[in-house]
Write an enzyme that holds these catalytic residues in place. Structure first.
Site, PDB file in Angstrom:
ATOM      1  N   CYS A   2      25.991  23.871-104.236  1.00 47.40           N
ATOM      2  CA  CYS A   2      25.701  22.537-103.713  1.00 47.40           C
ATOM      3  C   CYS A   2      25.633  21.534-104.860  1.00 47.40           C
ATOM      4  O   CYS A   2      25.526  21.892-106.022  1.00 47.40           O
ATOM      5  CB  CYS A   2      24.412  22.488-102.910  1.00 47.40           C
ATOM      6  SG  CYS A   2      24.273  23.714-101.610  1.00 47.40           S
ATOM      7  N   TRP A  74      26.879  23.947 -99.529  1.00 50.76           N
ATOM      8  CA  TRP A  74      27.361  25.318 -99.383  1.00 50.76           C
ATOM      9  C   TRP A  74      26.452  25.964 -98.357  1.00 50.76           C
ATOM     10  O   TRP A  74      25.248  26.092 -98.574  1.00 50.76           O
ATOM     11  CB  TRP A  74      27.311  26.046-100.718  1.00 50.76           C
ATOM     12  CG  TRP A  74      27.988  27.380-100.744  1.00 50.76           C
ATOM     13  CD1 TRP A  74      29.320  27.632-100.920  1.00 50.76           C
ATOM     14  CD2 TRP A  74      27.359  28.661-100.614  1.00 50.76           C
ATOM     15  NE1 TRP A  74      29.553  28.981-100.903  1.00 50.76           N
ATOM     16  CE2 TRP A  74      28.374  29.646-100.717  1.00 50.76           C
ATOM     17  CE3 TRP A  74      26.044  29.081-100.420  1.00 50.76           C
ATOM     18  CZ2 TRP A  74      28.112  31.010-100.636  1.00 50.76           C
ATOM     19  CZ3 TRP A  74      25.774  30.437-100.331  1.00 50.76           C
ATOM     20  CH2 TRP A  74      26.807  31.380-100.436  1.00 50.76           C
ATOM     21  N   ASN A  98      19.245  20.994-102.303  1.00 45.35           N
ATOM     22  CA  ASN A  98      19.821  22.255-102.775  1.00 45.35           C
ATOM     23  C   ASN A  98      18.734  23.314-102.732  1.00 45.35           C
ATOM     24  O   ASN A  98      17.585  23.034-103.071  1.00 45.35           O
ATOM     25  CB  ASN A  98      20.308  22.134-104.222  1.00 45.35           C
ATOM     26  CG  ASN A  98      21.543  21.279-104.344  1.00 45.35           C
ATOM     27  OD1 ASN A  98      22.145  20.900-103.360  1.00 45.35           O
ATOM     28  ND2 ASN A  98      21.904  20.965-105.576  1.00 45.35           N
ATOM     29  N   GLU A 479      35.787  43.724-114.068  1.00 45.41           N
ATOM     30  CA  GLU A 479      35.973  42.277-114.128  1.00 45.41           C
ATOM     31  C   GLU A 479      37.343  41.876-113.586  1.00 45.41           C
ATOM     32  O   GLU A 479      37.473  40.880-112.853  1.00 45.41           O
ATOM     33  CB  GLU A 479      35.794  41.789-115.574  1.00 45.41           C
ATOM     34  CG  GLU A 479      36.206  40.350-115.841  1.00 45.41           C
ATOM     35  CD  GLU A 479      35.401  39.315-115.081  1.00 45.41           C
ATOM     36  OE1 GLU A 479      35.761  38.124-115.176  1.00 45.41           O
ATOM     37  OE2 GLU A 479      34.440  39.674-114.377  1.00 45.41           O
ATOM     38  N   LYS A 483      37.966  39.390-110.409  1.00 43.75           N
ATOM     39  CA  LYS A 483      38.777  38.170-110.477  1.00 43.75           C
ATOM     40  C   LYS A 483      39.833  38.157-109.376  1.00 43.75           C
ATOM     41  O   LYS A 483      40.064  37.137-108.729  1.00 43.75           O
ATOM     42  CB  LYS A 483      39.472  38.070-111.836  1.00 43.75           C
ATOM     43  CG  LYS A 483      38.584  37.639-112.959  1.00 43.75           C
ATOM     44  CD  LYS A 483      38.242  36.161-112.849  1.00 43.75           C
ATOM     45  CE  LYS A 483      37.030  35.831-113.706  1.00 43.75           C
ATOM     46  NZ  LYS A 483      35.772  36.332-113.166  1.00 43.75           N
ATOM     47  N   GLU A 486      38.166  37.469-106.074  1.00 44.70           N
ATOM     48  CA  GLU A 486      37.613  36.120-105.959  1.00 44.70           C
ATOM     49  C   GLU A 486      38.661  35.085-105.567  1.00 44.70           C
ATOM     50  O   GLU A 486      38.397  34.226-104.716  1.00 44.70           O
ATOM     51  CB  GLU A 486      36.985  35.697-107.296  1.00 44.70           C
ATOM     52  CG  GLU A 486      35.643  36.322-107.589  1.00 44.70           C
ATOM     53  CD  GLU A 486      35.095  35.859-108.919  1.00 44.70           C
ATOM     54  OE1 GLU A 486      33.889  35.595-108.987  1.00 44.70           O
ATOM     55  OE2 GLU A 486      35.863  35.780-109.905  1.00 44.70           O
ATOM     56  N   HIS A 502      37.519  61.922-108.790  1.00 41.40           N
ATOM     57  CA  HIS A 502      36.273  62.207-108.086  1.00 41.40           C
ATOM     58  C   HIS A 502      36.155  61.367-106.812  1.00 41.40           C
ATOM     59  O   HIS A 502      35.046  61.052-106.373  1.00 41.40           O
ATOM     60  CB  HIS A 502      35.074  61.963-108.998  1.00 41.40           C
ATOM     61  CG  HIS A 502      34.995  62.917-110.134  1.00 41.40           C
ATOM     62  ND1 HIS A 502      34.537  64.210-110.020  1.00 41.40           N
ATOM     63  CD2 HIS A 502      35.369  62.768-111.438  1.00 41.40           C
ATOM     64  CE1 HIS A 502      34.608  64.811-111.187  1.00 41.40           C
ATOM     65  NE2 HIS A 502      35.114  63.961-112.078  1.00 41.40           N
ATOM     66  N   LYS A 602      29.884  28.080-107.693  1.00 39.36           N
ATOM     67  CA  LYS A 602      29.877  28.281-109.144  1.00 39.36           C
ATOM     68  C   LYS A 602      28.507  28.714-109.634  1.00 39.36           C
ATOM     69  O   LYS A 602      28.376  29.635-110.426  1.00 39.36           O
ATOM     70  CB  LYS A 602      30.298  26.974-109.838  1.00 39.36           C
ATOM     71  CG  LYS A 602      30.384  27.083-111.350  1.00 39.36           C
ATOM     72  CD  LYS A 602      31.475  28.038-111.780  1.00 39.36           C
ATOM     73  CE  LYS A 602      31.647  28.080-113.278  1.00 39.36           C
ATOM     74  NZ  LYS A 602      32.607  29.113-113.691  1.00 39.36           N
TER      75      LYS A 602
END
Length: 607
Positions: A2, A74, A98, A479, A483, A486, A502, A602
């Site tokens: 927000c 948001w 917020n 990571e 990405k 996202e 496994h 963010k």
């Protein structure tokens, strides 16, 4: 998440309010709105979706006035619809918020019992009615806010406008950041310095529990006990140009390519090149006394912490615990007095991480913070502040902040090893030399951008993608998968290479690309063996390695991405580049919103 902006100005504010919201789009949102005060009326305009929709509303139905508040929302309580969009208003007040009001249900029931009616499903509207009740009962705006704030449980940053007050806004914060900006005959409120960058460079950060009355003449700040206080006015140093894309198509692309520069800037703060030593900021405790480190973070910052665990244990031989901030407090961790609790955050305002920091402080931990905003809440509460110097990061998917976090953590690990007597002076010189090489190696990795763009079409049609890595490359696999999820919305998972057989190997077929991060070295042969297991089952392998590794792996890969050969210390920084570029180009190929992916924010300032 927000964004809030408020202006008590000399001229019309609606355009500047919207401009401030545009500068906070990176925080994530799904609706927006403004409210101005004109001739004893609250003029409110709202829209769901992108800011362009609000701009369209304002073109046909303007909101005049020299004072106003605005918000990008948001969704937490209630769907992202126009009637749930901020600002929320009654006949007397309008406000933006917020955070989350945790006790809003009981407050709403009490208000309904007193005859108040609601137009939204949000927790925020409750606050508007509570303040309005007090004003309608004859209290001044200041007294109304003073009486309402203690009733609220949870996290909030508030900006409140009053129908009867054409020269005043009130702001308050608890758990969510809020800054005051000082101009020439104008005063501002904002979620961060970036929102206010075109308006002023003179800002003051409100402390926990503060509330503030702003007028054209300035600001009167009060602490949680309603005592008048002074908060230091600083120069933000954030320029409006810092959030321009320049010649790049997206902020994420720009920020990926800024990494050689910002990593160099960051390392300059931690390396003495003439002495070839690592140096840290001043601290009021002795690192030699630290017997255990607890690393706490979320998302991409957590993966930076995973890499740091390898470094701390390998170089300094100090045991490390690692935890997600969202889980940390709730498992009642064992924290031995005198331990070092290390928190990693881009914004320094992540709600879970900030709560974990305060929990650790209560348990006699020394607090170190790796953060990109040196004026943030976490930074102000740290015993050892370790700033990254990435500059404003606008793309929701973190890139340059991650690489700068790794640079700082590598320097910290080396310094800890030196003071612990686990690293000789010659070894320290070698570490400094390798860290100094990192920016050039990042630049060399970026030189393969076109190659990666040309192979993105091989990944874009996939529904599932696996990433594999060993040692410090395992966090990079996690990571890379994050990405891709996202910004391209492709389901992706990261695994330690040796864990393939496994369970995850059951997922392998010709429709599942497997991205393997494997610089040449002691673990490479084992990783090649895992690759062969994937290929034998029809899996399509993309190998990210140096020239030596690619040659040793032989044929059979769907594609290869060549990285420069680097020392293992800086390999995680360098190998972050291809996974970032791959996710970026796949998202572009799929046509998704790269900088503002759906459902993401963010800075996650609520738990």
């Amino acid at each position: 998440m927000c964004g809030i902006i408020g202006i008590v100005g000399k001229l019309s504010v609606s355009d500047r309010l919207v401009d401030g919201l545009k500068r906070m789009e990176y925080r994530g949102y799904d609706s927006s709105g403004v409210c101005t005060v004109v001739d004893g009326q609250l003029i409110r305009r709202r829209a769901e979706g992108k800011l362009a929709n609000l701009v369209s509303v304002l073109k046909t139905d303007d909101a005049a006035g020299n004072i106003g508040i605005a918000h990008t929302r948001w969704a937490t309580h209630g769907a992202p619809t126009t009637h749930n969009a901020h600002p929320h208003a009654t006949g007397e007040v309008a406000l933006v918020h917020n955070g989350i009001i945790e006790n809003f249900k009981s407050l709403r029931e009490q208000l309904s019992g007193r005859g108040r009616s609601f137009e939204s499903e949000t927790d925020t509207e409750v606050v508007a009615h509570l303040v309005s009740e007090q004003v309608e009962a004859g209290k001044s705006p200041e007294d109304a806010v003073k009486s309402v704030l203690p009733q609220l449980r949870g996290a909030f940053a508030l900006a409140i406008a009053f129908r009867s007050q054409p020269d005043m806004l009130i702001g308050a914060r608890l758990g969510s950041p809020l800054v005051v900006g000082y101009g020439d005959g104008e005063t501002f409120l904002g979620s961060d310095a970036l929102a206010l960058a075109p308006l002023t460079q003179k800002i003051a950060y409100l402390d926990e529990g503060d509330w503030v009355v702003i007028t054209r003449a300035g600001a009167a700040i009060f602490d949680k006990d309603n005592n008048p206080v002074e908060r230091e006015i600083t120069t933000s140093g954030v320029s409006a140009a810092a959030i321009e894309k320049g010649n790049y198509r997206h902020f994420m692309q720009k920020e990926i390519f800024e990494q050689p520069t910002v990593v160099a800037q960051t390392l300059q703060s931690y390396i003495r090149p003439l002495e070839q030593q690592v140096a840290l900021p001043q601290m009021d405790f002795d690192l030699r006394d630290i017997k255990r480190i607890t690393i706490v973070a979320c998302g991409t910052s957590y993966y930076a912490g995973m890499v740091a665990k390898y470094w701390f244990e390998t170089f300094a031989r100090v045991p490390v615990d690692l935890d997600f901030a969202s889980e940390f407090r709730y498992r009642d961790p064992v924290l031995e007095p005198g331990g070092l609790a290390l928190f990693i955050s881009q914004s320094g305002e992540t709600a879970d991480t900030l709560a974990a920091l305060r929990h650790s402080k209560k348990n006699d931990q020394k607090i170190a913070v790796v953060v990109n905003v040196p004026t943030s809440s976490m930074a102000r509460e740290a015993d050892l502040l370790l700033p990254t110097h990435a500059g404003p990061e606008i793309g929701v998917a973190s890139t340059k902040a991650f690489s700068c976090q790794l640079a700082v953590l590598a320097a910290l690990a080396a310094h800890l090893a030196v003071v612990k007597g686990k690293m000789t002076r010659d070894e320290e010189r070698e570490v400094v030399a390798h860290l100094t090489e990192a920016p050039a190696a990042l630049n060399a990795a970026l030189g393969h951008d076109e190659d990666i763009a040309n192979m993105a079409h091989l990944i874009a049609p996939a529904r599932d993608v696996l990433y594999l890595g060993r040692g410090p490359d395992y966090p990079l696999a996690l990571e890379g998968a994050l990405k891709l999820k996202e910004i391209s919305y492709i389901h992706a998972e990261g695994y330690a290479s040796g864990e393939m057989k496994h369970g995850p190997i059951a997922l392998i077929d010709e429709a599942v690309p497997v991205i393997v991060l494997a610089p040449s070295g002691p673990l490479f042969e084992k990783t090649v063996s895992n690759m062969q297991e994937v290929m034998a089952r029809g899996g399509k392998v993309v190998l990210i390695s140096d020239a030596e590794g690619i040659a040793e792996a032989g044929d059979g890969c769907m594609a290869t991405i060549e990285m420069p050969k680097v020392h293992p210390l800086i390999a995680p920084l360098v190998y972050a580049v291809p996974v970032q570029l791959l996710s970026y180009h796949v998202a572009v190929a799929k046509g998704t919103d790269v900088d503002q992916p759906r459902n993401l924010a963010k800075s996650v300032t609520v738990e």
